[in-house]
Write a protein that holds these residues in place. Structure first.
Motif, PDB file in Angstrom:
ATOM      1  N   LYS A  78      14.784  -3.443  33.995  1.00  8.24           N
ATOM      2  CA  LYS A  78      15.550  -2.289  34.454  1.00  8.24           C
ATOM      3  C   LYS A  78      16.958  -2.420  33.901  1.00  8.24           C
ATOM      4  O   LYS A  78      17.548  -3.505  33.981  1.00  8.24           O
ATOM      5  CB  LYS A  78      15.581  -2.176  35.972  1.00  8.24           C
ATOM      6  CG  LYS A  78      16.247  -0.891  36.461  1.00  8.24           C
ATOM      7  CD  LYS A  78      16.162  -0.714  37.971  1.00  8.24           C
ATOM      8  CE  LYS A  78      16.737   0.648  38.360  1.00  8.24           C
ATOM      9  NZ  LYS A  78      16.737   0.875  39.833  1.00  8.24           N
ATOM     10  N   TYR A 116       8.967  -8.689  44.032  1.00  7.24           N
ATOM     11  CA  TYR A 116       8.182  -8.009  43.007  1.00  7.24           C
ATOM     12  C   TYR A 116       6.978  -8.872  42.628  1.00  7.24           C
ATOM     13  O   TYR A 116       7.116 -10.072  42.367  1.00  7.24           O
ATOM     14  CB  TYR A 116       9.059  -7.731  41.784  1.00  7.24           C
ATOM     15  CG  TYR A 116      10.126  -6.699  42.079  1.00  7.24           C
ATOM     16  CD1 TYR A 116      11.308  -7.064  42.720  1.00  7.24           C
ATOM     17  CD2 TYR A 116       9.940  -5.358  41.764  1.00  7.24           C
ATOM     18  CE1 TYR A 116      12.279  -6.121  43.031  1.00  7.24           C
ATOM     19  CE2 TYR A 116      10.902  -4.409  42.062  1.00  7.24           C
ATOM     20  CZ  TYR A 116      12.063  -4.802  42.700  1.00  7.24           C
ATOM     21  OH  TYR A 116      13.025  -3.866  43.014  1.00  7.24           O
ATOM     22  N   TYR A 169       9.271  -4.359  50.055  1.00  9.61           N
ATOM     23  CA  TYR A 169      10.538  -4.383  50.774  1.00  9.61           C
ATOM     24  C   TYR A 169      10.363  -5.164  52.073  1.00  9.61           C
ATOM     25  O   TYR A 169       9.234  -5.288  52.575  1.00  9.61           O
ATOM     26  CB  TYR A 169      11.027  -2.965  51.028  1.00  9.61           C
ATOM     27  CG  TYR A 169      11.288  -2.205  49.748  1.00  9.61           C
ATOM     28  CD1 TYR A 169      10.372  -1.268  49.272  1.00  9.61           C
ATOM     29  CD2 TYR A 169      12.423  -2.456  48.992  1.00  9.61           C
ATOM     30  CE1 TYR A 169      10.585  -0.600  48.082  1.00  9.61           C
ATOM     31  CE2 TYR A 169      12.647  -1.791  47.800  1.00  9.61           C
ATOM     32  CZ  TYR A 169      11.719  -0.869  47.347  1.00  9.61           C
ATOM     33  OH  TYR A 169      11.923  -0.210  46.160  1.00  9.61           O
ATOM     34  N   SER A 183      19.679  -1.307  46.401  1.00  4.00           N
ATOM     35  CA  SER A 183      18.413  -0.869  46.988  1.00  4.00           C
ATOM     36  C   SER A 183      17.189  -1.431  46.261  1.00  4.00           C
ATOM     37  O   SER A 183      16.059  -1.303  46.757  1.00  4.00           O
ATOM     38  CB  SER A 183      18.332   0.658  46.994  1.00  4.00           C
ATOM     39  OG  SER A 183      18.473   1.159  45.677  1.00  4.00           O
ATOM     40  N   ASP A 184      17.387  -2.054  45.121  1.00  2.78           N
ATOM     41  CA  ASP A 184      16.270  -2.685  44.398  1.00  2.78           C
ATOM     42  C   ASP A 184      15.942  -4.074  44.940  1.00  2.78           C
ATOM     43  O   ASP A 184      14.961  -4.701  44.506  1.00  2.78           O
ATOM     44  CB  ASP A 184      16.594  -2.801  42.904  1.00  2.78           C
ATOM     45  CG  ASP A 184      16.697  -1.453  42.220  1.00  2.78           C
ATOM     46  OD1 ASP A 184      17.528  -1.326  41.296  1.00  2.78           O
ATOM     47  OD2 ASP A 184      15.966  -0.530  42.614  1.00  2.78           O
ATOM     48  N   VAL A 197      20.547  -2.340  37.766  1.00  2.71           N
ATOM     49  CA  VAL A 197      19.953  -2.479  39.108  1.00  2.71           C
ATOM     50  C   VAL A 197      20.929  -2.017  40.191  1.00  2.71           C
ATOM     51  O   VAL A 197      22.145  -2.021  40.009  1.00  2.71           O
ATOM     52  CB  VAL A 197      19.520  -3.934  39.386  1.00  2.71           C
ATOM     53  CG1 VAL A 197      18.356  -4.323  38.473  1.00  2.71           C
ATOM     54  CG2 VAL A 197      20.686  -4.903  39.217  1.00  2.71           C
ATOM     55  N   GLN A 198      20.348  -1.644  41.323  1.00  6.76           N
ATOM     56  CA  GLN A 198      21.114  -1.206  42.486  1.00  6.76           C
ATOM     57  C   GLN A 198      20.801  -2.115  43.673  1.00  6.76           C
ATOM     58  O   GLN A 198      19.762  -2.795  43.685  1.00  6.76           O
ATOM     59  CB  GLN A 198      20.750   0.240  42.832  1.00  6.76           C
ATOM     60  CG  GLN A 198      20.910   1.209  41.683  1.00  6.76           C
ATOM     61  CD  GLN A 198      22.334   1.262  41.166  1.00  6.76           C
ATOM     62  OE1 GLN A 198      23.271   1.353  41.956  1.00  6.76           O
ATOM     63  NE2 GLN A 198      22.507   1.188  39.844  1.00  6.76           N
ATOM     64  N   VAL A 253       5.971  -3.668  44.403  1.00  7.28           N
ATOM     65  CA  VAL A 253       7.221  -4.051  45.055  1.00  7.28           C
ATOM     66  C   VAL A 253       7.000  -4.100  46.567  1.00  7.28           C
ATOM     67  O   VAL A 253       6.251  -3.285  47.125  1.00  7.28           O
ATOM     68  CB  VAL A 253       8.372  -3.074  44.695  1.00  7.28           C
ATOM     69  CG1 VAL A 253       8.042  -1.640  45.099  1.00  7.28           C
ATOM     70  CG2 VAL A 253       9.678  -3.510  45.333  1.00  7.28           C
ATOM     71  N   LEU A 273       4.515  -0.018  41.805  1.00  9.69           N
ATOM     72  CA  LEU A 273       5.721   0.394  41.097  1.00  9.69           C
ATOM     73  C   LEU A 273       5.351   1.054  39.761  1.00  9.69           C
ATOM     74  O   LEU A 273       5.835   2.118  39.428  1.00  9.69           O
ATOM     75  CB  LEU A 273       6.622  -0.810  40.863  1.00  9.69           C
ATOM     76  CG  LEU A 273       7.956  -0.579  40.171  1.00  9.69           C
ATOM     77  CD1 LEU A 273       8.811   0.407  40.949  1.00  9.69           C
ATOM     78  CD2 LEU A 273       8.701  -1.897  39.989  1.00  9.69           C
ATOM     79  N   LYS A 312      11.065   4.904  38.445  1.00  8.42           N
ATOM     80  CA  LYS A 312      12.338   4.625  39.133  1.00  8.42           C
ATOM     81  C   LYS A 312      13.275   3.795  38.264  1.00  8.42           C
ATOM     82  O   LYS A 312      14.044   2.978  38.779  1.00  8.42           O
ATOM     83  CB  LYS A 312      12.088   3.895  40.449  1.00  8.42           C
ATOM     84  CG  LYS A 312      11.250   4.682  41.449  1.00  8.42           C
ATOM     85  CD  LYS A 312      11.051   3.892  42.729  1.00  8.42           C
ATOM     86  CE  LYS A 312      10.178   4.647  43.703  1.00  8.42           C
ATOM     87  NZ  LYS A 312       9.950   3.896  44.956  1.00  8.42           N
ATOM     88  N   PHE A 316      12.456   1.461  36.216  1.00  7.94           N
ATOM     89  CA  PHE A 316      11.789   0.221  35.819  1.00  7.94           C
ATOM     90  C   PHE A 316      10.792   0.514  34.693  1.00  7.94           C
ATOM     91  O   PHE A 316      10.174   1.576  34.659  1.00  7.94           O
ATOM     92  CB  PHE A 316      11.032  -0.398  37.001  1.00  7.94           C
ATOM     93  CG  PHE A 316      11.902  -0.950  38.082  1.00  7.94           C
ATOM     94  CD1 PHE A 316      12.296  -0.146  39.141  1.00  7.94           C
ATOM     95  CD2 PHE A 316      12.315  -2.265  38.055  1.00  7.94           C
ATOM     96  CE1 PHE A 316      13.098  -0.649  40.151  1.00  7.94           C
ATOM     97  CE2 PHE A 316      13.106  -2.789  39.061  1.00  7.94           C
ATOM     98  CZ  PHE A 316      13.504  -1.979  40.112  1.00  7.94           C
TER      99      PHE A 316
END
Lengths: 114, 114
Positions: B77, B88, B39, B83-84, B80-81, B37, B47, B60, B62
């Motif tokens: 997942k 990827y 960011y 923050s995800d 999801v949030q 992952v 991950l 996490k 996943f």
């Protein structure tokens, strides 16, 4: 803390100038790699080194050079021969060459040619 | 040679939605498989990984299962949030060369709406 550091985070260069990107790791890893990432794109391998004093060209080595004089250091020089050097550069290391060994990445250096 | 193909993005979901990012691979041997992952503005982070057929990697929330019969390693997942939100990358460890390089897919950008 063990990890990979790259410096600087942002780098600006004038056309025709060579520039060197730093990559240092304290993970005691044998293998180190340099990748280039363009906006919205994947990673392309520039050079890699499996052991000190040895390195091999990746898929896009033209216009770049590297050295591996110490286990912990693998600097990348972007030469004036690189026609389009503006990109995000990522350094990585790997403990071994077994299939299960993952790569660890540094935070990257963003190079912009003015 | 070995290769990785993953679904093109961007993928946009609402928070708490179910996520699937497809990844298929071509390999002559028995590679290890990875999901990384990235960011914004950072390097890649591992991950999860799987090293043999039917292995499930997880982290996490996943998950991904190494399916040799379908040569796939889809990332999932359940909820999801925001923050995800990230890019990827699916990858495999290429054991066909002496260098045992890691080959990356082109990446899938994921955006999660609150």
């Amino acid at each position: 803390d063990g990890g990979i550091t790259q410096s600087p985070k942002y780098l600006f260069r004038k056309e025709g100038q060579n520039v060197t990107l730093s990559c240092e790791q304290n993970l005691n890893h044998d293998a180190m790699y340099w990748y280039r990432q363009d906006p919205g794109q994947g990673l392309r391998l520039i050079y890699y080194s499996q052991i000190v004093n040895d390195f091999q060209k990746g898929d896009i080595a033209e216009g770049y050079s590297v050295s591996r004089e110490k286990k912990e250091s693998f600097p990348l020089t972007v030469t004036s021969a690189q026609k389009n050097p503006t990109a995000f550069y990522l350094c990585a290391s790997r403990s071994g060459l077994a299939l299960m060994d993952e790569q660890f990445f540094g935070p990257g250096t963003r190079l912009t040619v003015l | 040679g070995d290769s990785v193909t993953q679904m093109e993005g961007p993928v946009t979901l609402s928070e708490e939605a179910f996520l699937t990012i497809n990844c298929t691979y071509t390999a002559t041997g028995y590679p290890s498989l990875f999901w990384y992952v990235q960011y914004p503005g950072e390097g890649l982070q591992l991950l999860l990984k799987a090293t043999k057929a039917d292995d499930k990697g997880s982290n996490k929330g996943f998950e991904a299962t190494y399916r040799k019969e379908t040569t796939s390693f889809h990332l999932e997942k359940g909820s999801v949030q925001v923050s995800d939100s990230a890019v990827y990358f699916c990858a495999l460890s290429d054991g066909t060369s002496s260098a045992s390089k890691i080959i990356f897919g082109s990446g899938t950008r994921l955006s999660i709406r609150p």
